[in-house]
Design a protein around this motif. Structure first.
Motif, PDB file in Angstrom:
ATOM      1  N   TYR A   1       0.886  -1.443  -0.243  1.00  0.00           N
ATOM      2  CA  TYR A   1      -0.251  -0.378  -0.229  1.00  0.00           C
ATOM      3  C   TYR A   1       0.722   1.060  -0.413  1.00  0.00           C
ATOM      4  O   TYR A   1      -0.055   2.742  -0.501  1.00  0.00           O
ATOM      5  CB  TYR A   1      -1.181   0.343   0.973  1.00  0.00           C
ATOM      6  N   ALA A   2       1.836   0.890   0.354  1.00  0.00           N
ATOM      7  CA  ALA A   2       2.932   2.543   0.676  1.00  0.00           C
ATOM      8  C   ALA A   2       3.442   2.690  -0.661  1.00  0.00           C
ATOM      9  O   ALA A   2       4.448   3.639  -0.945  1.00  0.00           O
ATOM     10  CB  ALA A   2       4.053   2.142   2.009  1.00  0.00           C
ATOM     11  N   ALA A   3       3.618   1.583  -1.625  1.00  0.00           N
ATOM     12  CA  ALA A   3       4.286   1.945  -3.010  1.00  0.00           C
ATOM     13  C   ALA A   3       4.057   3.417  -4.192  1.00  0.00           C
ATOM     14  O   ALA A   3       4.807   3.487  -4.223  1.00  0.00           O
ATOM     15  CB  ALA A   3       3.843   0.626  -4.063  1.00  0.00           C
ATOM     16  N   PRO A   4       3.076   3.728  -3.615  1.00  0.00           N
ATOM     17  CA  PRO A   4       2.612   5.008  -4.509  1.00  0.00           C
ATOM     18  C   PRO A   4       3.912   6.661  -3.881  1.00  0.00           C
ATOM     19  O   PRO A   4       4.579   7.262  -4.521  1.00  0.00           O
ATOM     20  CB  PRO A   4       1.604   5.194  -4.665  1.00  0.00           C
ATOM     21  N   LEU A   5       3.992   5.898  -2.564  1.00  0.00           N
ATOM     22  CA  LEU A   5       4.808   6.549  -1.539  1.00  0.00           C
ATOM     23  C   LEU A   5       5.568   6.582  -2.060  1.00  0.00           C
ATOM     24  O   LEU A   5       6.814   7.235  -1.945  1.00  0.00           O
ATOM     25  CB  LEU A   5       4.399   6.936   0.087  1.00  0.00           C
ATOM     26  N   ILE A   6       6.442   5.905  -1.868  1.00  0.00           N
ATOM     27  CA  ILE A   6       8.168   4.724  -2.435  1.00  0.00           C
ATOM     28  C   ILE A   6       7.980   6.400  -4.145  1.00  0.00           C
ATOM     29  O   ILE A   6       9.314   5.803  -3.878  1.00  0.00           O
ATOM     30  CB  ILE A   6       7.813   3.837  -2.296  1.00  0.00           C
ATOM     31  N   ASP A   7       7.326   6.236  -4.638  1.00  0.00           N
ATOM     32  CA  ASP A   7       7.632   6.106  -6.029  1.00  0.00           C
ATOM     33  C   ASP A   7       7.407   7.771  -6.072  1.00  0.00           C
ATOM     34  O   ASP A   7       8.145   8.444  -6.719  1.00  0.00           O
ATOM     35  CB  ASP A   7       6.033   5.911  -6.775  1.00  0.00           C
ATOM     36  N   PHE A   8       6.549   8.175  -5.751  1.00  0.00           N
ATOM     37  CA  PHE A   8       6.813   9.397  -5.295  1.00  0.00           C
ATOM     38  C   PHE A   8       7.324  10.239  -4.934  1.00  0.00           C
ATOM     39  O   PHE A   8       8.805  11.362  -5.198  1.00  0.00           O
ATOM     40  CB  PHE A   8       5.766  10.070  -4.664  1.00  0.00           C
ATOM     41  N   VAL A   9       7.854   9.416  -3.625  1.00  0.00           N
ATOM     42  CA  VAL A   9       9.872  10.113  -3.234  1.00  0.00           C
ATOM     43  C   VAL A   9      10.780   9.895  -3.941  1.00  0.00           C
ATOM     44  O   VAL A   9      11.507  10.979  -4.239  1.00  0.00           O
ATOM     45  CB  VAL A   9      10.078   8.965  -1.779  1.00  0.00           C
ATOM     46  N   ASN A  10      11.056   8.535  -5.011  1.00  0.00           N
ATOM     47  CA  ASN A  10      12.007   8.072  -5.606  1.00  0.00           C
ATOM     48  C   ASN A  10      11.698   9.444  -7.125  1.00  0.00           C
ATOM     49  O   ASN A  10      13.031  10.053  -7.358  1.00  0.00           O
ATOM     50  CB  ASN A  10      12.206   7.060  -6.453  1.00  0.00           C
TER      51      ASN A  10
END
Length: 77
Positions: free
Chosen positions: A64-73
């Motif tokens: 569920y945190a994948a979109p957050l990780i992609d945004f930070v990357n």
């Protein structure tokens, strides 16, 4: 002469605190009550911290945190 059941009270401090019932508590009773309240509040904060860490771990583990990780990357790189 001191009586056996007399409570020692400091002369410069206010040693009488009103509780909900309107009766007065001694300094010892007040400190015992504060110690109990402090213990329960620390336990509550500890339990809430464990729950928050568990929720964060589960969010990363299940994806569920994948979109957050992609945004930070994307923002950093």
């Amino acid at each position: 002469m001191k009586r056996e059941n007399a409570v020692r009270r400091p002369s410069l401090a206010s040693s009488m605190i009103n509780n909900d019932n309107g009766s007065n508590l001694s300094i010892g009773d007040t400190l015992r009550k504060a110690k109990t309240n402090l213990f329960f509040s620390r336990c509550l904060v500890g339990i809430l911290a464990v729950v928050v860490v568990t929720i964060i771990f589960v969010a990363f583990y299940t994806g569920y945190a994948a979109p957050l990780i992609d945004f930070v990357n994307d923002a950093v790189g």
